[in-house]
Design a protein around this motif. Structure first.
Motif, PDB file in Angstrom:
ATOM      1  N   ALA A  92       0.840  -1.199   0.000  1.00 15.78           N
ATOM      2  CA  ALA A  92       0.000   0.000   0.000  1.00 15.78           C
ATOM      3  C   ALA A  92       0.874   1.248   0.000  1.00 15.78           C
ATOM      4  O   ALA A  92       2.015   1.217   0.469  1.00 15.78           O
ATOM      5  CB  ALA A  92      -0.915  -0.005   1.227  1.00 15.78           C
ATOM      6  N   PRO A  93       0.343   2.361  -0.517  1.00 11.72           N
ATOM      7  CA  PRO A  93       1.094   3.618  -0.440  1.00 11.72           C
ATOM      8  C   PRO A  93       1.439   3.940   1.014  1.00 11.72           C
ATOM      9  O   PRO A  93       0.694   3.577   1.929  1.00 11.72           O
ATOM     10  CB  PRO A  93       0.127   4.656  -1.010  1.00 11.72           C
ATOM     11  CG  PRO A  93      -0.894   3.893  -1.784  1.00 11.72           C
ATOM     12  CD  PRO A  93      -0.964   2.540  -1.148  1.00 11.72           C
ATOM     13  N   GLU A  94       2.550   4.603   1.197  1.00 10.64           N
ATOM     14  CA  GLU A  94       3.004   5.111   2.498  1.00 10.64           C
ATOM     15  C   GLU A  94       3.519   4.033   3.453  1.00 10.64           C
ATOM     16  O   GLU A  94       3.764   4.316   4.617  1.00 10.64           O
ATOM     17  CB  GLU A  94       1.915   5.942   3.194  1.00 10.64           C
ATOM     18  CG  GLU A  94       1.231   6.965   2.309  1.00 10.64           C
ATOM     19  CD  GLU A  94       2.184   7.894   1.550  1.00 10.64           C
ATOM     20  OE1 GLU A  94       3.244   8.264   2.086  1.00 10.64           O
ATOM     21  OE2 GLU A  94       1.854   8.239   0.388  1.00 10.64           O
ATOM     22  N   ILE A  95       3.726   2.803   2.982  1.00 18.73           N
ATOM     23  CA  ILE A  95       4.252   1.718   3.824  1.00 18.73           C
ATOM     24  C   ILE A  95       5.768   1.617   3.609  1.00 18.73           C
ATOM     25  O   ILE A  95       6.237   1.383   2.490  1.00 18.73           O
ATOM     26  CB  ILE A  95       3.591   0.363   3.475  1.00 18.73           C
ATOM     27  CG1 ILE A  95       2.085   0.414   3.726  1.00 18.73           C
ATOM     28  CG2 ILE A  95       4.257  -0.782   4.237  1.00 18.73           C
ATOM     29  CD1 ILE A  95       1.692   0.600   5.172  1.00 18.73           C
ATOM     30  N   LYS A  96       6.522   1.785   4.681  1.00 19.93           N
ATOM     31  CA  LYS A  96       7.981   1.656   4.602  1.00 19.93           C
ATOM     32  C   LYS A  96       8.318   0.165   4.544  1.00 19.93           C
ATOM     33  O   LYS A  96       7.843  -0.619   5.384  1.00 19.93           O
ATOM     34  CB  LYS A  96       8.623   2.326   5.818  1.00 19.93           C
ATOM     35  CG  LYS A  96      10.127   2.433   5.729  1.00 19.93           C
ATOM     36  CD  LYS A  96      10.664   3.263   6.891  1.00 19.93           C
ATOM     37  CE  LYS A  96      12.157   3.469   6.788  1.00 19.93           C
ATOM     38  NZ  LYS A  96      12.658   4.290   7.916  1.00 19.93           N
ATOM     39  N   HIS A  97       9.142  -0.228   3.564  1.00 24.41           N
ATOM     40  CA  HIS A  97       9.424  -1.639   3.330  1.00 24.41           C
ATOM     41  C   HIS A  97      10.728  -1.803   2.550  1.00 24.41           C
ATOM     42  O   HIS A  97      11.313  -0.828   2.084  1.00 24.41           O
ATOM     43  CB  HIS A  97       8.277  -2.268   2.536  1.00 24.41           C
ATOM     44  CG  HIS A  97       8.198  -1.721   1.131  1.00 24.41           C
ATOM     45  ND1 HIS A  97       7.653  -0.476   0.859  1.00 24.41           N
ATOM     46  CD2 HIS A  97       8.616  -2.219  -0.050  1.00 24.41           C
ATOM     47  CE1 HIS A  97       7.736  -0.250  -0.448  1.00 24.41           C
ATOM     48  NE2 HIS A  97       8.320  -1.297  -1.019  1.00 24.41           N
ATOM     49  N   TRP A  98      11.155  -3.062   2.396  1.00 22.09           N
ATOM     50  CA  TRP A  98      12.277  -3.405   1.522  1.00 22.09           C
ATOM     51  C   TRP A  98      12.025  -4.799   0.958  1.00 22.09           C
ATOM     52  O   TRP A  98      11.209  -5.556   1.477  1.00 22.09           O
ATOM     53  CB  TRP A  98      13.625  -3.343   2.253  1.00 22.09           C
ATOM     54  CG  TRP A  98      13.829  -4.428   3.277  1.00 22.09           C
ATOM     55  CD1 TRP A  98      13.454  -4.393   4.592  1.00 22.09           C
ATOM     56  CD2 TRP A  98      14.431  -5.712   3.061  1.00 22.09           C
ATOM     57  NE1 TRP A  98      13.787  -5.569   5.207  1.00 22.09           N
ATOM     58  CE2 TRP A  98      14.391  -6.396   4.295  1.00 22.09           C
ATOM     59  CE3 TRP A  98      14.993  -6.340   1.958  1.00 22.09           C
ATOM     60  CZ2 TRP A  98      14.906  -7.687   4.446  1.00 22.09           C
ATOM     61  CZ3 TRP A  98      15.503  -7.628   2.113  1.00 22.09           C
ATOM     62  CH2 TRP A  98      15.462  -8.285   3.344  1.00 22.09           C
ATOM     63  N   HIS A  99      12.757  -5.150  -0.110  1.00 21.75           N
ATOM     64  CA  HIS A  99      12.679  -6.489  -0.687  1.00 21.75           C
ATOM     65  C   HIS A  99      13.985  -6.811  -1.395  1.00 21.75           C
ATOM     66  O   HIS A  99      14.729  -5.912  -1.784  1.00 21.75           O
ATOM     67  CB  HIS A  99      11.472  -6.675  -1.615  1.00 21.75           C
ATOM     68  CG  HIS A  99      11.090  -5.483  -2.428  1.00 21.75           C
ATOM     69  ND1 HIS A  99      11.368  -5.358  -3.767  1.00 21.75           N
ATOM     70  CD2 HIS A  99      10.438  -4.342  -2.077  1.00 21.75           C
ATOM     71  CE1 HIS A  99      10.894  -4.201  -4.216  1.00 21.75           C
ATOM     72  NE2 HIS A  99      10.327  -3.570  -3.208  1.00 21.75           N
ATOM     73  N   GLY A 100      14.257  -8.100  -1.534  1.00 24.91           N
ATOM     74  CA  GLY A 100      15.485  -8.525  -2.195  1.00 24.91           C
ATOM     75  C   GLY A 100      15.650 -10.027  -2.139  1.00 24.91           C
ATOM     76  O   GLY A 100      14.762 -10.754  -1.696  1.00 24.91           O
ATOM     77  N   ALA A 101      16.799 -10.489  -2.596  1.00 24.56           N
ATOM     78  CA  ALA A 101      17.094 -11.919  -2.695  1.00 24.56           C
ATOM     79  C   ALA A 101      17.541 -12.498  -1.358  1.00 24.56           C
ATOM     80  O   ALA A 101      18.024 -11.768  -0.484  1.00 24.56           O
ATOM     81  CB  ALA A 101      18.192 -12.151  -3.735  1.00 24.56           C
TER      82      ALA A 101
END
Length: 136
Positions: A92-101
């Motif tokens: 969702a907009p405004e959600i602090k997050h990260w992603h990766g391998a």
């Protein structure tokens, strides 16, 4: 990993090294624009151990469709999610997050977003090696 191995992570075009966003990644990633009509769709491939910084999409969300390998997704204040091919993540907009391998395997996902006037990304602090090594 060499380019040939990375090309086999998913059935989508690997694209070029993601140098434009390299300051916001730990490790090397590749980006291929698949569509820019109405919905932007990019294939993002991460080398093993590669991840992006914490970030926030302002004004528009994002959908990740996992298409190869294994990866991580985490929202601020929540535990990490292990991702595999076929998983779908709505951010969702405004959600602090990260992603990766994951640390020992490449990972690819399609990133879908709807262009919205005034929307932007805010890039924040990196996911530290100490935080990343704790993931199980």
């Amino acid at each position: 990993m060499n380019r040939k191995e990375l090309e086999n992570v998913s059935g989508f075009l690997l694209g070029e090294e993601n140098t434009a966003y390299a300051p916001y990644f730990i490790g090397k990633s590749y980006l291929s624009l698949l569509n820019n009509k109405e919905v932007i769709i990019c294939n993002v491939t991460f080398e093993p151990g590669c991840r992006n910084n914490w970030h926030i999409h302002h004004g528009s969300g994002q959908i990740l469709i996992c298409v190869g390998g294994h990866g991580w997704y985490q929202e601020m204040g929540k535990g990490p999610q292990l991702l595999k091919s076929g998983d779908v993540v709505y951010i969702a907009p405004e959600i602090k997050h990260w992603h990766g391998a994951v640390c020992n395997e490449a990972f690819a996902h399609l990133a879908l977003s709807v262009p919205v006037e005034g929307a932007s990304n805010e890039w924040c602090e990196p996911v530290t090696d100490e935080e990343y090594k704790k993931l199980k």
